[in-house]
Design an enzyme around this catalytic site. Structure first.
Site, short mmCIF file in Angstrom:
data_model
loop_
_atom_site.label_atom_id
_atom_site.label_comp_id
_atom_site.label_asym_id
_atom_site.label_seq_id
_atom_site.Cartn_x
_atom_site.Cartn_y
_atom_site.Cartn_z
N GLY A 46 1.19 -1.46 0.16
CA GLY A 46 0.16 -0.03 -0.02
C GLY A 46 0.61 1.14 0.15
O GLY A 46 1.91 2.04 0.43
N GLN A 51 2.91 9.90 0.92
CA GLN A 51 4.12 9.48 1.53
C GLN A 51 4.64 9.99 0.08
O GLN A 51 6.24 9.89 -0.08
CB GLN A 51 4.06 8.11 1.70
CG GLN A 51 3.62 7.34 2.24
CD GLN A 51 3.14 5.71 2.46
OE1 GLN A 51 1.95 5.46 2.31
NE2 GLN A 51 4.12 5.48 3.03
N CYS A 91 5.48 0.20 6.80
CA CYS A 91 5.03 1.04 5.92
C CYS A 91 6.59 1.74 5.24
O CYS A 91 7.64 1.57 6.16
CB CYS A 91 4.95 2.69 7.46
SG CYS A 91 4.90 3.96 6.19
N LEU A 92 6.73 1.67 4.15
CA LEU A 92 7.79 2.45 3.46
C LEU A 92 8.28 2.95 3.60
O LEU A 92 9.50 3.72 3.78
CB LEU A 92 7.25 2.56 1.73
CG LEU A 92 6.45 1.03 0.98
CD1 LEU A 92 5.96 1.53 -0.18
CD2 LEU A 92 7.72 0.45 0.86
N HIS A 133 -4.25 1.60 7.43
CA HIS A 133 -3.78 2.79 7.39
C HIS A 133 -3.07 3.24 6.15
O HIS A 133 -2.48 4.39 7.08
CB HIS A 133 -2.41 1.91 7.49
CG HIS A 133 -1.66 1.62 7.12
ND1 HIS A 133 -0.01 1.32 7.63
CD2 HIS A 133 -0.23 2.23 6.07
CE1 HIS A 133 1.61 2.19 7.53
NE2 HIS A 133 0.99 2.56 6.40
N GLU A 134 -3.83 3.61 5.38
CA GLU A 134 -2.95 4.27 4.46
C GLU A 134 -3.37 5.40 4.40
O GLU A 134 -3.90 6.68 4.65
CB GLU A 134 -3.80 3.69 2.81
CG GLU A 134 -2.46 2.40 2.67
CD GLU A 134 -1.20 2.74 2.73
OE1 GLU A 134 -0.94 3.49 2.41
OE2 GLU A 134 -0.15 1.17 3.13
N HIS A 137 -2.90 7.90 6.49
CA HIS A 137 -1.85 8.63 6.00
C HIS A 137 -2.31 10.01 5.44
O HIS A 137 -2.12 11.07 5.39
CB HIS A 137 -0.82 7.90 4.86
CG HIS A 137 0.41 6.54 5.37
ND1 HIS A 137 1.57 7.80 5.82
CD2 HIS A 137 0.59 5.84 5.09
CE1 HIS A 137 2.36 6.18 6.16
NE2 HIS A 137 1.57 4.58 5.64
#
Ligand code: QAP
Ligand code: CO
Length: 178
Positions: A46, A51, A91-92, A133-134, A137
């Site tokens: 994701g 991000q 997370c990235l 989660h996304e 963000h």
């Protein structure tokens, strides 16, 4: 296709909120494709536009085994949520760190597709957690906000150190407006 620079915690730009999208044009499609490409390259499931330093409410997700079932969610909203679950998240933007976070295991959500059409759907398990989660963000929130201050500070320090040692890339994100 373009590889986008993923911002790393504790970069302040990860705290910006994504703006609601109201123009469904080629530009939006290009951003979405580049985000998907970047997510696949980074082995993520994701990625949110915030991000990659683009402040719009766009998310790309692919939780499929073969990584060939991309989801593009524009202006996603969670309409109902039930059954709590604890999930080990990464997370990235927080590379190399994983911590348990409490989420909902069952959600209904709505979103627009890249053409602007409205959809409603259900999700559970990994996909449900990923959507929560996304969307966080898009509101300037990170999974590390759900863990203790001590742990979060330790992670921030380690990532800063790795960045200063050139272990993580510290390229400046390209500012973008839509
Ligand atoms: C969010 O996270 C998520 O540390 C997406 O070295 C995570 O794609 C939702 C990644 C878990 C639900 C469960 C993280 C890749 C990817 C790393 C990601 C890393 C390489 C994280
Ligand atoms: Co993330």
């Amino acid at each position: 296709m373009e590889l986008l620079n993923v911002l790393h915690f504790p970069d302040n730009r990860l705290r910006k909120k994504g703006k609601s999208i109201d123009i469904y044009d080629d530009n939006l499609n290009i951003i979405a494709r580049n985000m998907l490409h970047t997510m696949y390259e980074c082995k993520g499931i994701g990625l949110a536009a915030v991000q990659v330093n683009i402040q719009i409410r766009l998310i790309v997700i692919d939780v499929s085994e073969d990584r060939n079932e991309p989801l593009f969610l524009v202006n996603p909203v969670i309409n109902s949520k039930e059954d709590k679950i604890i999930f080990e998240e990464g997370c990235l933007s927080v590379p190399g760190f994983y911590e348990p976070v409490e989420r909902f295991n069952q959600i209904t959500y709505s979103f627009h597709d890249l053409k602007g059409e409205l959809h409603e759907a259900n999700a559970n398990g990994l996909l449900a957690v990923c959507i929560q989660h996304e969307i966080d963000h898009l509101d300037g929130k990170l999974f590390v906000d759900h863990i203790s201050d001590i742990k979060r500070d330790r992670i921030a320090k380690k990532i800063k150190k790795q960045t200063s040692q050139g272990i993580l890339s510290a390229r400046k994100g390209v500012p973008y407006s839509i």
